[in-house]
Design a protein around this motif. Structure first.
Motif, PDB file in Angstrom:
ATOM      1  N   ALA A 172       0.833  -1.212   0.000  1.00 55.38           N
ATOM      2  CA  ALA A 172       0.000   0.000   0.000  1.00 55.38           C
ATOM      3  C   ALA A 172       0.864   1.258   0.000  1.00 55.38           C
ATOM      4  N   ARG A 173       1.970   1.228   0.763  1.00 56.87           N
ATOM      5  CA  ARG A 173       2.859   2.401   0.796  1.00 56.87           C
ATOM      6  C   ARG A 173       3.549   2.610  -0.560  1.00 56.87           C
ATOM      7  N   VAL A 174       3.944   1.511  -1.197  1.00 53.51           N
ATOM      8  CA  VAL A 174       4.581   1.608  -2.509  1.00 53.51           C
ATOM      9  C   VAL A 174       3.636   2.240  -3.523  1.00 53.51           C
ATOM     10  N   LEU A 175       2.348   1.951  -3.377  1.00 54.21           N
ATOM     11  CA  LEU A 175       1.340   2.497  -4.286  1.00 54.21           C
ATOM     12  C   LEU A 175       0.924   3.910  -3.917  1.00 54.21           C
ATOM     13  N   GLY A 176       1.598   4.514  -2.921  1.00 48.76           N
ATOM     14  CA  GLY A 176       1.368   5.908  -2.586  1.00 48.76           C
ATOM     15  C   GLY A 176       0.344   6.165  -1.511  1.00 48.76           C
ATOM     16  N   SER A 177      -0.006   5.145  -0.767  1.00 50.72           N
ATOM     17  CA  SER A 177      -1.014   5.302   0.288  1.00 50.72           C
ATOM     18  C   SER A 177      -0.342   5.781   1.578  1.00 50.72           C
ATOM     19  N   ASN A 178      -0.883   6.862   2.188  1.00 50.60           N
ATOM     20  CA  ASN A 178      -0.339   7.326   3.469  1.00 50.60           C
ATOM     21  C   ASN A 178      -0.890   6.478   4.615  1.00 50.60           C
ATOM     22  N   ASN A 179      -0.440   6.760   5.857  1.00 54.03           N
ATOM     23  CA  ASN A 179      -0.839   5.942   7.000  1.00 54.03           C
ATOM     24  C   ASN A 179      -2.352   5.961   7.237  1.00 54.03           C
ATOM     25  N   PHE A 180      -2.969   7.147   7.116  1.00 56.03           N
ATOM     26  CA  PHE A 180      -4.408   7.247   7.361  1.00 56.03           C
ATOM     27  C   PHE A 180      -5.197   6.468   6.310  1.00 56.03           C
ATOM     28  N   LYS A 181      -4.788   6.603   5.063  1.00 56.89           N
ATOM     29  CA  LYS A 181      -5.490   5.901   3.989  1.00 56.89           C
ATOM     30  C   LYS A 181      -5.289   4.390   4.109  1.00 56.89           C
ATOM     31  N   SER A 182      -4.090   3.971   4.499  1.00 57.05           N
ATOM     32  CA  SER A 182      -3.833   2.538   4.698  1.00 57.05           C
ATOM     33  C   SER A 182      -4.720   1.974   5.800  1.00 57.05           C
ATOM     34  N   PHE A 183      -4.901   2.783   6.856  1.00 62.31           N
ATOM     35  CA  PHE A 183      -5.738   2.321   7.955  1.00 62.31           C
ATOM     36  C   PHE A 183      -7.198   2.192   7.532  1.00 62.31           C
ATOM     37  N   THR A 184      -7.732   3.227   6.873  1.00 63.91           N
ATOM     38  CA  THR A 184      -9.155   3.220   6.517  1.00 63.91           C
ATOM     39  C   THR A 184      -9.477   2.249   5.383  1.00 63.91           C
ATOM     40  N   LYS A 185      -8.555   2.076   4.445  1.00 64.10           N
ATOM     41  CA  LYS A 185      -8.839   1.255   3.262  1.00 64.10           C
ATOM     42  C   LYS A 185      -8.386  -0.198   3.404  1.00 64.10           C
ATOM     43  N   ILE A 186      -7.391  -0.456   4.280  1.00 62.39           N
ATOM     44  CA  ILE A 186      -6.842  -1.822   4.381  1.00 62.39           C
ATOM     45  C   ILE A 186      -7.029  -2.403   5.779  1.00 62.39           C
ATOM     46  N   VAL A 187      -6.484  -1.708   6.784  1.00 60.60           N
ATOM     47  CA  VAL A 187      -6.485  -2.264   8.140  1.00 60.60           C
ATOM     48  C   VAL A 187      -7.906  -2.383   8.690  1.00 60.60           C
ATOM     49  N   LEU A 188      -8.684  -1.309   8.610  1.00 58.86           N
ATOM     50  CA  LEU A 188     -10.024  -1.315   9.191  1.00 58.86           C
ATOM     51  C   LEU A 188     -10.940  -2.379   8.577  1.00 58.86           C
ATOM     52  N   PRO A 189     -10.981  -2.522   7.245  1.00 57.28           N
ATOM     53  CA  PRO A 189     -11.804  -3.613   6.688  1.00 57.28           C
ATOM     54  C   PRO A 189     -11.356  -5.006   7.145  1.00 57.28           C
ATOM     55  N   LEU A 190     -10.040  -5.177   7.356  1.00 54.87           N
ATOM     56  CA  LEU A 190      -9.544  -6.483   7.782  1.00 54.87           C
ATOM     57  C   LEU A 190      -9.906  -6.798   9.231  1.00 54.87           C
ATOM     58  N   ILE A 191      -9.891  -5.777  10.099  1.00 54.01           N
ATOM     59  CA  ILE A 191     -10.161  -6.040  11.512  1.00 54.01           C
ATOM     60  C   ILE A 191     -11.629  -5.832  11.880  1.00 54.01           C
ATOM     61  N   ARG A 192     -12.439  -5.311  10.937  1.00 56.35           N
ATOM     62  CA  ARG A 192     -13.849  -5.048  11.249  1.00 56.35           C
ATOM     63  C   ARG A 192     -14.593  -6.303  11.727  1.00 56.35           C
ATOM     64  N   PRO A 193     -14.438  -7.466  11.063  1.00 54.60           N
ATOM     65  CA  PRO A 193     -15.135  -8.652  11.578  1.00 54.60           C
ATOM     66  C   PRO A 193     -14.725  -9.009  13.006  1.00 54.60           C
ATOM     67  N   ALA A 194     -13.439  -8.860  13.315  1.00 52.99           N
ATOM     68  CA  ALA A 194     -12.971  -9.166  14.672  1.00 52.99           C
ATOM     69  C   ALA A 194     -13.580  -8.199  15.685  1.00 52.99           C
ATOM     70  N   ILE A 195     -13.666  -6.918  15.313  1.00 51.25           N
ATOM     71  CA  ILE A 195     -14.252  -5.921  16.219  1.00 51.25           C
ATOM     72  C   ILE A 195     -15.706  -6.266  16.514  1.00 51.25           C
ATOM     73  N   PHE A 196     -16.452  -6.605  15.479  1.00 53.62           N
ATOM     74  CA  PHE A 196     -17.866  -6.926  15.681  1.00 53.62           C
ATOM     75  C   PHE A 196     -18.048  -8.230  16.446  1.00 53.62           C
ATOM     76  N   ALA A 197     -17.123  -9.171  16.284  1.00 49.48           N
ATOM     77  CA  ALA A 197     -17.196 -10.414  17.065  1.00 49.48           C
ATOM     78  C   ALA A 197     -17.015 -10.112  18.551  1.00 49.48           C
ATOM     79  N   GLY A 198     -16.020  -9.271  18.873  1.00 45.38           N
ATOM     80  CA  GLY A 198     -15.824  -8.875  20.263  1.00 45.38           C
ATOM     81  C   GLY A 198     -16.998  -8.090  20.808  1.00 45.38           C
ATOM     82  N   LEU A 199     -17.570  -7.215  19.968  1.00 43.99           N
ATOM     83  CA  LEU A 199     -18.716  -6.416  20.386  1.00 43.99           C
ATOM     84  C   LEU A 199     -19.934  -7.294  20.657  1.00 43.99           C
ATOM     85  N   ALA A 200     -20.126  -8.332  19.849  1.00 43.83           N
ATOM     86  CA  ALA A 200     -21.246  -9.253  20.086  1.00 43.83           C
ATOM     87  C   ALA A 200     -21.100  -9.952  21.438  1.00 43.83           C
ATOM     88  N   LEU A 201     -19.872 -10.343  21.788  1.00 46.02           N
ATOM     89  CA  LEU A 201     -19.627 -10.947  23.097  1.00 46.02           C
ATOM     90  C   LEU A 201     -19.963  -9.985  24.232  1.00 46.02           C
TER      91      LEU A 201
END
Length: 534
Positions: A172-201
């Motif tokens: 993502a960095r090689v393609l010109g993505s900054n830290n904020f964009k990497s978080f919103t476009k890559i990290v957050l979608p990847l961890i969203r299911p885990a967050i909702f699983a914890g929230l359901a508990l």
């Protein structure tokens, strides 16, 4: 996966699964028994209040645990700051204190003569006659639950973040993505299911709690069920109310399972390298440390210090009542731990040797018992034992009010813990061991007794300890199903707190917290091991 094969192992596991489901089935069947005047009264007068309070509680707690859990997980996983190595495991510590216990401590602290008001007066932050707002309110309950339950979201989010491979972020960095964009476009979608699983508990734990909301005098579904049963002496109406709550819980269990499966799929990768931690300095370093330290202080260190200070003021801490309650608690906890672990061994062994879809389905089904509130289990088991009493009355056997129902509830609630431990232990040794033993003529019983159990020793010991720690904290099921004059540590603390004798409740509460630290030790080791594998 192989298809279902009719043999002893499959018949046994199917019978256990049916036995586990009977109390839940009875609760749902109550909807077909007809609705009496008590139910009409509840629907017309208090059901809206129960529903609204439960909803507000869940929404408020969800916001707090998301804020604390997700941000703290991001900080300790992504950055290096003062105390981060300690805080990454210290943030789990509030799990050792059940919400009802934290509620008792916080209530006493914020009383007019409590330690919080005394400190504020000594610092001249409030006048001598003034006092801080009472915490015995809906907003106070939301804060207490949020502080007590955020580790669920923190743990699952942290593991999800640790499993994101470094090459993904580098690409993502090689393609010109900054830290904020990497978080919103890559990290957050990847961890969203885990967050909702914890929230359901968290939502399930909040909805199923009885001790904290009862102490705060907040009318919710659980307190309503309890009052209907033991106040109106109407078990059928209590079961009908419980069935409504159980439908919501089942939806939460379904969402949690689905999101957990999505998380496993999203985060599966072959390259599990740690991302480089970013060193924080100056004000950012201070804010990160402060943010992660506050929930640890509020959820563990301060409550524990209060309980210890109350304990030392009691002259006879090893009273007869405490000794009997401790012995009763350990008797129940160890018995439930052994039975639950034995069942988990048999189920996982059957799944390993049969590899059938039927066995996997049954194992997953009975693992869902962890999400069923103890109060609902107690109602279903009481109704089930009542039917047994009618059948066995001719020979003079009464099972209602015996330890059988209590241990039955513990086993259903705790099976998922033992199953997860033994399932992961089974994956650590190859199936080629089984094949070699079978070629040499070993029967299934020999394979289990002489080969598997010795290899599973650590997992078996861990499973028993985890069940012990869970049983010691269980309140609603114990309160309802226990025999007369049979107190446990949780019931003792509840009784003292209800009578405003919180100082006498301190030492039993301290014992509960110490035992509650057991699973935290194993969780910390598991996270440390997974980091070592990355």
């Amino acid at each position: 996966m192989k298809q279902f094969n009719l043999n002893f192992w499959n018949i046994f596991t199917s019978f256990i699964a049916l036995t586990f489901s009977v109390p839940i089935i009875l609760v749902f069947l109550s909807l077909f028994f007809g609705f009496n005047d008590n139910f009409d009264h509840i629907v017309n007068v208090v059901l809206l209040e129960y529903s609204l309070n439960s909803l507000l509680l869940v929404v408020g707690v969800s916001l707090i645990v998301l804020f604390i859990g997700v941000i703290s997980a991001l900080l300790v996983t992504t950055f290096r700051f003062t105390g981060s190595k300690i805080l990454e495991w210290a943030l789990i510590l509030p799990l050792a204190i059940p919400p009802y216990l934290l509620a008792y401590v916080m209530t006493e602290m914020f009383e007019y003569s409590g330690s919080a008001n005394s400190i504020f007066r000594s610092l001249n932050l409030i006048s001598e006659d003034a006092a801080l707002p009472t915490i015995r309110s809906l907003s106070g309950a939301i804060i207490v639950f949020g502080i007590a339950l955020y580790p669920y979201v923190y743990l699952i989010t942290r593991v999800a973040l640790m499993n994101i491979s470094k090459p993904i972020l580098e690409s993502a960095r090689v393609l010109g993505s900054n830290n904020f964009k990497s978080f919103t476009k890559i990290v957050l979608p990847l961890i969203r299911p885990a967050i909702f699983a914890g929230l359901a508990l968290v939502c399930m734990e909040t909805l199923s709690d009885f001790g904290a909301v009862q102490h705060f005098a907040i009318p919710t579904f659980t307190t309503g069920i309890f009052r209907t049963w033991l106040g109106m002496y109407d078990l059928i109406t209590a079961m009908q109310l419980a069935s409504i709550l159980l439908l919501v819980i089942c939806l939460m269990i379904f969402l949690e399972r689905k999101q957990r499966a999505n998380a496993e799929y999203s985060l599966s990768n072959d390259s599990r390298e740690d991302s480089d931690l970013i060193q924080l300095k100056g004000i950012k370093n201070f804010l990160a440390s402060f943010f992660c330290l506050v929930p640890v202080l509020a959820g563990f260190i301060i409550p524990l210090s209060e309980i210890i200070s109350w304990s030392v003021e009691i002259t006879n801490i090893f009273s007869i009542k405490f000794i009997y309650a401790s012995l009763n608690t350990m008797l129940l906890a160890i018995t439930a731990g052994i039975i639950t672990t034995m069942l988990a061994i048999l189920f996982n062994f059957n799944l390993r040797i049969s590899k059938s879809k039927h066995s996997k389905l049954i194992n997953d089904f009975i693992s869902m018992g962890y999400g069923v509130p103890g109060l609902i289990l107690a109602i279903g088991i009481t109704q089930c034992l009542t039917y047994f009493d009618l059948i066995l009355s001719d020979i003079g056997i009464i099972v209602t009010g015996s330890l059988f129902g209590l241990i039955f509830a513990y086993v259903i609630k705790s099976y998922a813990l033992t199953n997860n431990v033994l399932e992961s232990n089974y994956k650590q040794f190859s199936t080629s061991i089984d094949e070699s033993a079978r070629i040499l003529g070993a029967s299934k019983y020999t394979l289990l007794g002489n080969i598997h159990i010795p290899l599973l020793k650590t997992g078996i010991f861990t499973s028993v300890l985890l069940v012990v720690s869970e049983v010691v904290k269980e309140l609603p099921a114990t309160l309802i199903l226990r025999p007369f004059n049979f107190d446990t540590l949780a019931v003792t603390v509840y009784t003292y707190a209800s009578e405003e004798r919180i100082y006498e409740a301190a030492f039993p509460a301290l014992f509960i917290i110490l035992i509650g630290l057991i699973p935290i030790y194993f969780i910390s080791n598991m996270i440390r091991s997974s980091k070592g594998l990355n």
